[in-house]
Write a protein that holds these residues in place. Sequence first.
Motif, PDB file in Angstrom:
ATOM      1  N   GLU A 311      19.689 -21.266 -40.464  1.00 35.27           N
ATOM      2  CA  GLU A 311      19.328 -21.569 -41.846  1.00 35.27           C
ATOM      3  C   GLU A 311      19.257 -20.296 -42.688  1.00 35.27           C
ATOM      4  OE1 GLU A 311      18.379 -24.033 -45.047  1.00 35.27           O
ATOM      5  OE2 GLU A 311      19.134 -24.506 -43.039  1.00 35.27           O
ATOM      6  N   ARG A 312      18.732 -19.219 -42.086  1.00 37.98           N
ATOM      7  CA  ARG A 312      18.686 -17.949 -42.830  1.00 37.98           C
ATOM      8  C   ARG A 312      20.087 -17.404 -43.067  1.00 37.98           C
ATOM      9  NH1 ARG A 312      14.388 -17.197 -39.234  1.00 37.98           N
ATOM     10  NH2 ARG A 312      15.670 -15.877 -37.894  1.00 37.98           N
ATOM     11  N   VAL A 313      20.981 -17.636 -42.122  1.00 34.04           N
ATOM     12  CA  VAL A 313      22.372 -17.225 -42.333  1.00 34.04           C
ATOM     13  C   VAL A 313      22.965 -17.990 -43.506  1.00 34.04           C
ATOM     14  CG1 VAL A 313      24.686 -17.282 -41.325  1.00 34.04           C
ATOM     15  CG2 VAL A 313      22.766 -16.498 -39.953  1.00 34.04           C
ATOM     16  N   ARG A 314      22.656 -19.281 -43.590  1.00 35.53           N
ATOM     17  CA  ARG A 314      23.188 -20.081 -44.697  1.00 35.53           C
ATOM     18  C   ARG A 314      22.644 -19.610 -46.040  1.00 35.53           C
ATOM     19  NH1 ARG A 314      21.736 -24.277 -47.821  1.00 35.53           N
ATOM     20  NH2 ARG A 314      19.663 -24.307 -46.885  1.00 35.53           N
ATOM     21  N   LYS A 319      22.337  -9.819 -46.895  1.00 31.17           N
ATOM     22  CA  LYS A 319      21.865  -9.185 -45.671  1.00 31.17           C
ATOM     23  C   LYS A 319      22.442  -9.911 -44.457  1.00 31.17           C
ATOM     24  CE  LYS A 319      17.540 -11.835 -45.400  1.00 31.17           C
ATOM     25  NZ  LYS A 319      16.080 -11.725 -45.270  1.00 31.17           N
ATOM     26  N   ARG A 320      22.549  -9.177 -43.379  1.00 26.47           N
ATOM     27  CA  ARG A 320      23.112  -9.718 -42.144  1.00 26.47           C
ATOM     28  C   ARG A 320      21.963 -10.202 -41.256  1.00 26.47           C
ATOM     29  NH1 ARG A 320      28.252  -8.168 -39.833  1.00 26.47           N
ATOM     30  NH2 ARG A 320      28.443  -8.944 -37.697  1.00 26.47           N
ATOM     31  N   VAL A 321      21.953 -11.473 -40.932  1.00 28.69           N
ATOM     32  CA  VAL A 321      20.898 -12.081 -40.127  1.00 28.69           C
ATOM     33  C   VAL A 321      21.299 -12.030 -38.664  1.00 28.69           C
ATOM     34  CG1 VAL A 321      19.564 -14.177 -39.710  1.00 28.69           C
ATOM     35  CG2 VAL A 321      20.261 -13.582 -42.039  1.00 28.69           C
ATOM     36  N   GLU A 322      20.355 -11.629 -37.822  1.00 26.33           N
ATOM     37  CA  GLU A 322      20.617 -11.528 -36.397  1.00 26.33           C
ATOM     38  C   GLU A 322      20.176 -12.820 -35.711  1.00 26.33           C
ATOM     39  OE1 GLU A 322      22.088  -9.665 -32.988  1.00 26.33           O
ATOM     40  OE2 GLU A 322      22.173  -9.046 -35.098  1.00 26.33           O
ATOM     41  N   ILE A 323      21.076 -13.443 -34.962  1.00 23.93           N
ATOM     42  CA  ILE A 323      20.761 -14.646 -34.212  1.00 23.93           C
ATOM     43  C   ILE A 323      19.990 -14.257 -32.958  1.00 23.93           C
ATOM     44  CG2 ILE A 323      21.724 -16.643 -33.010  1.00 23.93           C
ATOM     45  CD1 ILE A 323      22.096 -16.801 -35.969  1.00 23.93           C
ATOM     46  N   PRO A 324      18.880 -14.968 -32.625  1.00 26.52           N
ATOM     47  CA  PRO A 324      18.132 -14.640 -31.394  1.00 26.52           C
ATOM     48  C   PRO A 324      19.040 -14.666 -30.174  1.00 26.52           C
ATOM     49  CG  PRO A 324      16.886 -16.182 -32.750  1.00 26.52           C
ATOM     50  CD  PRO A 324      18.236 -16.044 -33.397  1.00 26.52           C
ATOM     51  N   ASP A 325      18.813 -13.707 -29.295  1.00 25.97           N
ATOM     52  CA  ASP A 325      19.670 -13.549 -28.120  1.00 25.97           C
ATOM     53  C   ASP A 325      18.997 -14.198 -26.911  1.00 25.97           C
ATOM     54  OD1 ASP A 325      21.526 -12.845 -26.278  1.00 25.97           O
ATOM     55  OD2 ASP A 325      21.118 -10.689 -26.315  1.00 25.97           O
ATOM     56  N   PHE A 326      19.541 -15.331 -26.452  1.00 28.87           N
ATOM     57  CA  PHE A 326      19.084 -15.993 -25.229  1.00 28.87           C
ATOM     58  C   PHE A 326      20.201 -16.034 -24.193  1.00 28.87           C
ATOM     59  CE2 PHE A 326      16.582 -18.046 -28.661  1.00 28.87           C
ATOM     60  CZ  PHE A 326      15.320 -17.659 -28.247  1.00 28.87           C
ATOM     61  N   SER A 337      23.164 -20.049 -27.621  1.00 30.98           N
ATOM     62  CA  SER A 337      22.835 -18.790 -28.294  1.00 30.98           C
ATOM     63  C   SER A 337      24.053 -17.873 -28.362  1.00 30.98           C
ATOM     64  CB  SER A 337      21.686 -18.096 -27.554  1.00 30.98           C
ATOM     65  OG  SER A 337      21.435 -16.823 -28.098  1.00 30.98           O
ATOM     66  N   GLY A 338      24.768 -17.760 -27.240  1.00 29.49           N
ATOM     67  CA  GLY A 338      25.960 -16.918 -27.257  1.00 29.49           C
ATOM     68  C   GLY A 338      27.017 -17.432 -28.215  1.00 29.49           C
ATOM     69  N   ALA A 339      27.194 -18.772 -28.249  1.00 27.90           N
ATOM     70  CA  ALA A 339      28.186 -19.340 -29.162  1.00 27.90           C
ATOM     71  C   ALA A 339      27.794 -19.102 -30.622  1.00 27.90           C
ATOM     72  CB  ALA A 339      28.356 -20.834 -28.884  1.00 27.90           C
ATOM     73  N   LEU A 340      26.504 -19.272 -30.927  1.00 28.33           N
ATOM     74  CA  LEU A 340      26.057 -19.039 -32.301  1.00 28.33           C
ATOM     75  C   LEU A 340      26.188 -17.577 -32.688  1.00 28.33           C
ATOM     76  CD1 LEU A 340      22.906 -21.345 -32.634  1.00 28.33           C
ATOM     77  CD2 LEU A 340      25.135 -21.642 -33.707  1.00 28.33           C
ATOM     78  N   ARG A 341      25.866 -16.695 -31.756  1.00 27.57           N
ATOM     79  CA  ARG A 341      25.996 -15.270 -32.052  1.00 27.57           C
ATOM     80  C   ARG A 341      27.458 -14.909 -32.286  1.00 27.57           C
ATOM     81  NH1 ARG A 341      21.852 -11.760 -30.798  1.00 27.57           N
ATOM     82  NH2 ARG A 341      23.328 -10.163 -30.150  1.00 27.57           N
ATOM     83  N   ASP A 342      28.339 -15.416 -31.423  1.00 23.93           N
ATOM     84  CA  ASP A 342      29.767 -15.134 -31.614  1.00 23.93           C
ATOM     85  C   ASP A 342      30.273 -15.746 -32.919  1.00 23.93           C
ATOM     86  OD1 ASP A 342      29.693 -13.839 -29.201  1.00 23.93           O
ATOM     87  OD2 ASP A 342      30.505 -15.533 -28.050  1.00 23.93           O
ATOM     88  N   MET A 343      29.829 -16.967 -33.202  1.00 23.01           N
ATOM     89  CA  MET A 343      30.264 -17.613 -34.439  1.00 23.01           C
ATOM     90  C   MET A 343      29.767 -16.842 -35.656  1.00 23.01           C
ATOM     91  SD  MET A 343      29.342 -21.407 -35.863  1.00 23.01           S
ATOM     92  CE  MET A 343      27.676 -20.846 -36.224  1.00 23.01           C
ATOM     93  N   THR A 344      28.508 -16.399 -35.599  1.00 20.13           N
ATOM     94  CA  THR A 344      27.959 -15.645 -36.733  1.00 20.13           C
ATOM     95  C   THR A 344      28.666 -14.309 -36.894  1.00 20.13           C
ATOM     96  OG1 THR A 344      25.820 -16.685 -36.283  1.00 20.13           O
ATOM     97  CG2 THR A 344      25.828 -14.785 -37.748  1.00 20.13           C
TER      98      THR A 344
END
Length: 601
Positions: A311-314, A319-326, A337-344
Amino acid sequence: MVTGVETPDRIEVDDTAASEAVVERDRGLAWWIHRLAPASLTSRIVLLNIAGLIVLVLGILYFNQFRQGLIDARVQSLMPQANIIAAAVAGSATVDTGSIVIDPDALMNSQDDTAADAEQLRDLDFPINPENAGPILRRLLAATSIRARIIDPDGNLVVDSRYLYGRGEITQRELPPFDAKPDTIWMRLWKRLNDWLFTNDYPHQKDYGVDNGKEFPEILAALNGASVSIVRVNDQNEIIVSVAVPIQRFRAVLGALVLSTSGGEIDNVLLAERKIVLFTFGFVALVTILLSVFLAGTIAEPIRRLAGAAERVRRGVNKRVEIPDFTQRRDEIGHLSGALRDMTTALYNRIEAIEAFAADVSHELKNPLTSLRSAVETLPFAKTDEQRTRLIEVVKDDVRRLDRLITDISGASRLDAELARSEAQPINVAEVLDTLVSFANETRKDNQAAITLDVQPPPAAIPRDRAFVILGHDTRLGQVVRNLIDNARSFAPPSSTVRVRVRRLQYYIEFRVEDEGPGIPPENLERIFERFYTDRPEGSFGKNSGLGLSISRQIVEAHKGRIWAENRYGKAPSGGERPILGARFIVRIPAIPQDWVAPDA
């Protein structure tokens, strides 16, 4: 006739209304389920786990055979006791002739016994004496809570173990224990709930009266010589198990003996068993809730954090939002988490690329526009026809350059969308290269280099019909080959040769385009793939947009491959550096797997 026609129409209308009512009802049920369903994932996990546990406990309490097993076991224990007591009572009976008392044992031990005498003994009357039967019952049932009754053949109550004597005045009553707990409201609620949930559907126990014995089927069966058992409930809805056996002597039925359990004996065992089940349910439910909360915490909390970051990315703009790393987790949450990080990361890279592309387009368009503007503004001040002609040529060149830039920019901007929309198909790279090389040689001009194709044999373990096959887009792959061939021709001398070679590696298909031109400066081997970068020979400025190699790299990377450039070197003379013989562009794309099957196969 009118009635026969109207009836189907009316039925059809009724069916339609009924269908609409059913749909409306189902829609209302779905709406209520949606409204009542917990919004939190933690609540849903806990609720579903507890619901499954409740169903299991209810199944155990309702469908188990524990109650019937207790009743059967009680019947099996009462029946031998009843037979023993009946035999003892029958043995205590004496013969009553109305005038004398005869000892049957003495008669049986007499030396003058005959078969006729035995038959005569069976015809004698052996009445049951309460004074003899009462002590027998007291001795045999003293340590038990069983109630015994003796009924004579006329259905009259002779002896009741609750009384010391059948018709006496002295009675025996059970008093409550001194340490009995008071009947609290919780105990009354528990009893009502237990009675409501576990209703005993047995017939009601009617009291045995002094002279109504023949009204009970079990006593009639016992007086007829049968041993039976029956289960009833008392006024407190407590289970009472009774057995009735005949009291016989010399095959003559002297009466019936009825043994009954006390009210609440079996119910107390069932109640204790249910308390254990419910206590176990409470403990397991507590453990289930704790484990469900823990499980939900490992699922819901990471998802909540990932959703918040998305939601913060949207909403984020600058600013660049960092997706939590799980990704250290080896489950679906880690994969998500990895897919979202790669997508972001891909999204931010795409945004940055678009911004850079827009800046590059703006810069590249300004150059011909500035030149065009200068020529147009200078044209009115031209004094000679030669000056006007030169300015008009400049305007034409700038217009062609703008047209070329706009066409290449449009193609580059549509490239990603076209690659994403079109479906990859098997492509034979060797055939594509052969077609394009043949077309390039057929359309070659006199001042252009010739093109040769060298297809190296594949390894023996790989079938030739699949050796050079990839999954991709033939049109775009052909665009890469044309760009590389045109680029090599633009640098190669007219009398030279541009060589195209293709070979099969273990997991990749590689093709090369080599020329005999001046080569590439080492510091520009990577820069030449940047957008709008050009390093052309003299006289060719403005004839290329600088997007060919950039588009080629974009297409190759979309095919999961790589493209890079290097120089071809000759042998170094003694004490000198190796000379550059030309440039070489190498493309590697993953080959189609050996076990790949077409989707429609």
